[in-house]
Design a protein around this motif. Structure first.
Motif, PDB file in Angstrom:
ATOM      1  N   CYS A  72       0.065 -29.039  34.751  1.00  0.00           N
ATOM      2  CA  CYS A  72       0.422 -30.239  34.004  1.00  0.00           C
ATOM      3  C   CYS A  72       1.882 -30.595  34.247  1.00  0.00           C
ATOM      4  O   CYS A  72       2.762 -29.723  34.268  1.00  0.00           O
ATOM      5  CB  CYS A  72       0.167 -30.023  32.515  1.00  0.00           C
ATOM      6  SG  CYS A  72       0.494 -31.503  31.516  1.00  0.00           S
ATOM      7  N   HIS A  74       3.847 -32.125  32.260  1.00  0.00           N
ATOM      8  CA  HIS A  74       4.627 -32.110  31.022  1.00  0.00           C
ATOM      9  C   HIS A  74       5.416 -30.815  30.863  1.00  0.00           C
ATOM     10  O   HIS A  74       6.640 -30.803  30.953  1.00  0.00           O
ATOM     11  CB  HIS A  74       3.680 -32.332  29.835  1.00  0.00           C
ATOM     12  CG  HIS A  74       4.334 -32.266  28.501  1.00  0.00           C
ATOM     13  ND1 HIS A  74       3.667 -31.804  27.369  1.00  0.00           N
ATOM     14  CD2 HIS A  74       5.583 -32.602  28.090  1.00  0.00           C
ATOM     15  CE1 HIS A  74       4.474 -31.869  26.334  1.00  0.00           C
ATOM     16  NE2 HIS A  74       5.652 -32.343  26.738  1.00  0.00           N
ATOM     17  N   SER A  92      -8.033 -33.425  30.812  1.00  0.00           N
ATOM     18  CA  SER A  92      -6.955 -33.476  29.832  1.00  0.00           C
ATOM     19  C   SER A  92      -6.323 -32.107  29.683  1.00  0.00           C
ATOM     20  O   SER A  92      -7.025 -31.090  29.616  1.00  0.00           O
ATOM     21  CB  SER A  92      -7.476 -33.946  28.473  1.00  0.00           C
ATOM     22  OG  SER A  92      -7.994 -35.251  28.557  1.00  0.00           O
ATOM     23  N   TRP A  98      -2.223 -34.504  27.867  1.00  0.00           N
ATOM     24  CA  TRP A  98      -1.931 -35.382  29.002  1.00  0.00           C
ATOM     25  C   TRP A  98      -3.193 -35.444  29.876  1.00  0.00           C
ATOM     26  O   TRP A  98      -3.769 -34.410  30.229  1.00  0.00           O
ATOM     27  CB  TRP A  98      -0.747 -34.846  29.798  1.00  0.00           C
ATOM     28  CG  TRP A  98       0.589 -35.076  29.133  1.00  0.00           C
ATOM     29  CD1 TRP A  98       0.866 -34.932  27.807  1.00  0.00           C
ATOM     30  CD2 TRP A  98       1.799 -35.479  29.776  1.00  0.00           C
ATOM     31  NE1 TRP A  98       2.188 -35.215  27.556  1.00  0.00           N
ATOM     32  CE2 TRP A  98       2.790 -35.561  28.762  1.00  0.00           C
ATOM     33  CE3 TRP A  98       2.150 -35.788  31.076  1.00  0.00           C
ATOM     34  CZ2 TRP A  98       4.110 -35.933  29.030  1.00  0.00           C
ATOM     35  CZ3 TRP A  98       3.460 -36.152  31.357  1.00  0.00           C
ATOM     36  CH2 TRP A  98       4.430 -36.237  30.342  1.00  0.00           C
ATOM     37  N   LEU A 107      -1.646 -40.154  35.721  1.00  0.00           N
ATOM     38  CA  LEU A 107      -1.603 -39.947  34.274  1.00  0.00           C
ATOM     39  C   LEU A 107      -2.044 -41.245  33.613  1.00  0.00           C
ATOM     40  O   LEU A 107      -1.316 -42.237  33.607  1.00  0.00           O
ATOM     41  CB  LEU A 107      -0.185 -39.570  33.834  1.00  0.00           C
ATOM     42  CG  LEU A 107       0.042 -39.402  32.337  1.00  0.00           C
ATOM     43  CD1 LEU A 107      -0.732 -38.193  31.799  1.00  0.00           C
ATOM     44  CD2 LEU A 107       1.540 -39.260  32.032  1.00  0.00           C
ATOM     45  N   ILE A 110      -2.320 -40.137  27.192  1.00  0.00           N
ATOM     46  CA  ILE A 110      -1.837 -38.939  26.512  1.00  0.00           C
ATOM     47  C   ILE A 110      -2.504 -38.946  25.140  1.00  0.00           C
ATOM     48  O   ILE A 110      -2.215 -39.801  24.298  1.00  0.00           O
ATOM     49  CB  ILE A 110      -0.298 -38.924  26.382  1.00  0.00           C
ATOM     50  CG1 ILE A 110       0.341 -38.897  27.779  1.00  0.00           C
ATOM     51  CG2 ILE A 110       0.156 -37.719  25.553  1.00  0.00           C
ATOM     52  CD1 ILE A 110       1.859 -38.931  27.760  1.00  0.00           C
ATOM     53  N   ILE A 119       2.899 -42.825  30.293  1.00  0.00           N
ATOM     54  CA  ILE A 119       1.560 -43.156  30.797  1.00  0.00           C
ATOM     55  C   ILE A 119       1.672 -44.177  31.929  1.00  0.00           C
ATOM     56  O   ILE A 119       2.353 -45.192  31.796  1.00  0.00           O
ATOM     57  CB  ILE A 119       0.675 -43.692  29.659  1.00  0.00           C
ATOM     58  CG1 ILE A 119       0.468 -42.617  28.588  1.00  0.00           C
ATOM     59  CG2 ILE A 119      -0.674 -44.179  30.203  1.00  0.00           C
ATOM     60  CD1 ILE A 119      -0.246 -43.108  27.334  1.00  0.00           C
TER      61      ILE A 119
END
Length: 383
Positions: A72, A74, A92, A98, A107, A110, A119
């Motif tokens: 991910c 993030h 996800s 995310w 992406l 979220i 996004i």
């Protein structure tokens, strides 16, 4: 008595010719690699894999296999640690929701903050995918993918070649796999294999080479596979009886079937032995880098078939006979050799301290070819 060693200056000059190969602990970039059997990637059933040090997540959506980075954007967690797919087209992240598309990595949502400015701004890395001969191939690199045919041995993609296989993880660098498979002198370790009696194979203990200039042949044409043929079997004397200090010690296996007449290795690291383990079969072996200390050992057997009935018969024969007799019974010896070599080469001292002999000529030529014609060296900082 002195212990054999290679003087430092000689070792340095010798290894300079294949320095890129020594640097390629993680393999070569910008090549196609098989990572799984197609049958192992079912619809809507993500499969994590790793190659060249990169973690990748596969998934089949409406029959098409996609591949995205398994991390991910993030906080860097591994998506496959807890797969959560709330729609067919997306995955996800289990940590903060995310959500990325399988087909392009974008992406698109979220779940914990649907109005986030992030996004639509980011995307996971995606990997080109090809399915051929019941295998899922991935392209790892930053160049435009070339034709898959350039990264498989000649004949592998032929329409009349039926192919079946298996894979397993070996705790050794991928180069230990290639060099073990391409080492004609290593037949010595197979002298007690169940395959010899089980299929009446003729197998010597080794070879006494002839003219060193006739022991290999390289193929380096543009737009085609690049590899080396080991011609040791053609230009040497097979050793069927070995002696120690003049006294008979051990004998090779005198069977009626001749195999391994043509042995070759091809970029990015795949062996072709034709015929083997039977005059009607060809064996292909990939040694796909997982990380610096492991490789995916993918073993495939191919046979020419002329009908669906012949293809079904071969599939049954493969499962009932050749897996146990050849892919396990014969090649388990090779896995032992790779694991045993690994500590010697893991810190690179093996490349300097190894004491090669005449039968290793093909390995040397492979190192040179791979150093010259690879499409890029994979390192941790270029991924």
């Amino acid at each position: 008595m002195q212990t054999a060693s290679v003087p430092a200056g000689i070792a340095e000059r010798r290894t300079r010719a294949w320095a890129p190969y020594i640097d390629a602990k993680l393999g070569f970039r910008n090549h196609w690699y098989p990572v799984r059997l197609s049958a192992e990637v079912a619809e809507a059933s993500p499969v994590p894999v790793q190659l060249l040090g990169e973690k990748v997540l596969l998934n089949r959506v409406d029959g098409v296999v996609h591949a995205i980075a398994d991390r991910c954007l993030h906080r860097g967690v591994t998506l496959s640690d807890k797969v959560e797919c709330y729609s067919k087209a997306t995955i996800s992240c289990w940590y903060h929701g995310w959500t990325y598309r399988w087909d392009n990595g974008k992406l698109v949502d979220i779940l914990t903050n649907p109005t986030s400015v992030q996004i639509g701004r980011h995307a996971l890395k995606t990997y080109p995918v090809r399915e051929e001969k019941g295998l899922v191939f991935l392209f790892v690199g930053d160049q435009e993918p070339h034709d898959l045919a350039e990264d498989v041995p000649p004949g592998f993609l032929d329409a009349d070649l039926a192919v079946h296989g298996q894979h397993r993880v070996v705790d050794a660098n991928w180069r230990m796999g290639v060099e073990n498979g391409f080492d004609a002198g290593h037949v010595f370790i197979h002298k007690s294999s169940i395959l010899l009696d089980g299929n009446d194979i003729a197998l010597p203990l080794g070879f006494a080479p002839g003219d060193p200039e006739q022991l290999t042949r390289s193929v380096t044409g543009e737009g085609a596979p690049k590899g080396v043929f080991d011609l040791l079997g053609e230009h040497s004397v097979p050793i069927f009886e070995a002696t120690i200090e003049g006294q008979p010690a051990i004998q090779g296996h005198m069977g009626s079937k001749m195999v391994a007449i043509s042995i070759s290795v091809w970029l990015p690291g795949v062996l072709k032995v034709d015929p083997f383990p039977d005059p009607t079969l060809t064996q292909f072996e990939w040694y796909v880098p997982i990380d610096e200390g492991r490789h995916l050992y993918l073993q495939m057997l191919g046979r020419r078939v002329g009908s669906e009935e012949e293809a079904r018969s071969f599939e049954a024969e493969f499962r009932e006979k050749w897996v146990e007799l050849a892919l396990n019974g014969f090649n388990d010896d090779d896995i032992l050799a790779r694991r045993s070599m690994e500590p010697f080469y893991a810190d690179d001292r093996g490349w300097r301290e190894e004491v090669l002999f005449e039968s290793d000529r093909a390995i040397i030529e492979w190192r040179r070819l791979a150093s010259q014609y690879n499409r890029g060296i994979q390192t941790r900082d270029v991924r």
